[in-house]
Each structure stands twice: as structure tokens, then as C-alpha cells.
Design an enzyme around this catalytic site. Sequence first.
Site: not given
Length: 472
Positions: A238-242
Site C-alpha cells: 500500500s501507499k504506506r510502503h512508499g
Amino acid sequence: MHIGGARTALFNWLFARSQGGKLVLRIEDTDQDRLKEDSVSQIITSLKWLGLSWDEGPEVGGPVGPYFQSERFDIYRKYCQQLIDEGKAYYCFCSAEDLAEQREKQRALKQPFHYARTCRDIPPEEAKKRVENGESYSVRIKVPLEGTIGFHDMIHGDIQFDVNQYDDFVIMKSSGIPTYNFAVVVDDHLMGMTHVLRAEEHVSNTPKQLFIYQALGWEAPQFGHMPMILAPDRSKLSKRHGATSVEEFRSQGYLPEAIINYLTLLGWAPGNDEEIFSLEDTVKVFDFSKMSQKAAVYDVKKLTWMNGQYLSSLPLDRIVEAAIPFFKEKGLVDDAYLAAHKDYFAHLVDVVRVRVKTLAEVADASTYFFKDLDGYEEKGVEKHFKPGNASLLRKCHDKLAALPVFDLATTEQAYHEIADEMGISFGKVIHPTRLALTGRTFSPGMFDVMVLLGREKTLERLEKAIAFIENK
């Protein structure tokens, strides 16, 4: 375009090319609520940037278009009506409130939701009259009431499902828009698809599509469901992983060659320890049977390393062209500058690219060639701008000023002589000079930097650093 979607496109491309087949690009844009204004253009632009061309589809055309589902509604309605006429699908007049009531009753009984098939046995003539009277309806397919349904997956082998897991699902919404599963079946058949390679999350859709194939009397294509891409912590990416989209990686200065190379290794291996290979090389050895059944773990560090390999090894003119937008974005160059200093700019990029990992870093690592220094790295000042180094830099200044020729060989020789004369290591002369000339503790080769800056600017920055140390 999500990086997972790019990988799916890549393996379809590799399979088609390695088999001498055709790759068809279809835009599935029936879900108008999720469709963004620039979604289609981003997908097409990203695929082209990655080097994944298609044989039929948008911008190319072909014999079985149109290739946008939003332009094929009449086709879907035709086959939907055929299923109704043959008694294999039926009109459903249940409202959203009716379905919600069914769902609540089943929830109270702790049962999974299944449509109660309320409208399945309405006589056709009665159903037709209700439609003609303007009553709102959707269309559902008649799913067999018992038995199993299955298929052979190109990656996972034989997969079977009990038909009791499925209710009579909707194939045409009350809005007149086909559902995903119905539209893709009609399109895959009419477009002559022999193989469909897609993400593992579509395994649950496959039985529904098989019911539709059976109802229409069509042969289904071969399916291959590729394992998921997981984050380093093995959670869903997801976005939280970059960065997770092709556009994000492109804007950060990653090269398409590196992204393609990296994605190829997410779920497939060439059978040797080689890690760097081109798209063309992969086609020659691609064997779909080597696809992994296990989820692939996304590692941006590995991608960044790989990008650095391509950055330093691809032809210089390719990197120069790709780097220009990043220099322009930082306000370092414009078209007039590039026209007047073409060779100098290429030399600069060549010097810088071997020490960085992305195109954005090429531009960032070049700022001191275009702008005066506005300071020095704090840690570098503490370590390399000690009081005694003012006299050291003065020696460097005077030695460089006296050189008859200012080039790589003469500047490096001068610094070796200074180190020998003072009885200190070569690094103790280099590090303070690097900080003085670039404001940083890390840069390309020091003598490359000097030559690119030129004698005048090199001496000017040494003088500025000397004054900074003396006034600390």
C-alpha cells in the site's frame, strides 16, 4: 498505474512475445464511479514508457474493436438478451431494500449472504410485462444448483469450486451497465483471447466467468493467476510502503529498464544467478512454467540498486535525455543553456551518474555546478574544517593556481605532491577540498569536479572556504 498492474502487463507481454502471439490492450472502463479523468491516459502513457507495446487496442486499432468497454454496451446487451431468451438468465426485480432485508435475516442466522433467488422462477411472460411497464430490474444468471466447477490454472494447477458457494449473481445492473465478470467474458471471447494472465485476486472471479462461458456455449481461455506482491513485512502492498505506481517511480527518477528488470524477477527467474537483463533478453529465454506460486516480496532497495546499475551502464545519450527534465525542474538548465553547452552538460551527467541511484539524484548532485554554495554540511564542517585546514586549503589553492594546465592529470598530481610534502594521507587533502568545492561530503571524483567547475571557480570556492574556517 499500480506497480502490480504493470507486472501483470509485463508478463502478458512476455508470454505473447515468447509464443509469437498477439497482445491485446482493452480498457475496462464500465465502472464510471471509479473512473478518473486521466486514468486511461496514465495507463497508456505508462505502458508506452515501460516499453510494453500492444498489437491491438487504443491508438493501434484492430479487427475486433472497439477496445474501450464503455463503447461496447450494445454488444453486452445483445448477449444478455440471448441468455434471457434461452432461459439461462432472468430479470430480477428485487430492490436494494429487499436485498438488505434478505442480508439482515441471513446475518441474524449467522449465515453468509446468498441471494434468495426470489425472481428465478417468475414466468417469462410475467417478467416481460413488468419490464414493459417500466419496473426497475437487473439481470441475473442462473447458476447450477449443485455440482462443482473448476479449471486448470497455468500456475497453480487444478482448482475446483463447489457451486453452492455461488448465488445467481448479477450480469447486468439496473443502470444497464454490465458487471465486470459478464463484460470480460463477452470481450475475451469476441476478441479471440486464448490466454488470460492476471493477478491472484481474480481466482474468485473465475468460477463466475466459467458459469457465463457455459451458459453462452463458449470455450473459456486458459487462465494463469500470478501471485501477489507483498510489502517487506508481508502485508498487502500500500501507499504506506512508499511509491507504488509507475508514475511515482518515474517522477522520482527511476528508469523504465530498471523497473521492467525488477518486475520480471517478482515471481519469475531465468534459472541462473543473473539479475541484470533487458526485456529483449528475457523474451528469448522466457518460460512461463518457471513462474513462482509464492507471493513476491517488494523491495524498493533492490529496485534502487538495480536502477543505479542501469544509470551507470546505459548509453550516455540515453541518460542525458532522461535527466534533462529533472535538471529543468530544479531550475538548473533551460533549452538555451543546453543548446550552448551540450558537450559540457553530457560530460557533467557522465561524471555524476556513477555515484548516484536515480535521475533525481543526478540533478540534485549537480546543483553546485550551477549555483554558488550557500553553506556546508554541518557534519562535514565539524570533521574537515578544523582550524588547521585553512592553511592546508591555502596550499591547495596556490598549487592549483600555479598549474600550467588545469586537467584531471595535473590536478591529481598536484594533490599527491601536497600530501607527500605535508606527510599526510591523500584523503586528508581530498575531504576538506570536496567540502569546499561542493558543500558536501559526498560527490563524484574530486578531480572530475574540479575540471567541470574550472580553475576560476575552483580557486574562488577554496578562498571562500578558507575565510569560513578562519572566521569560525
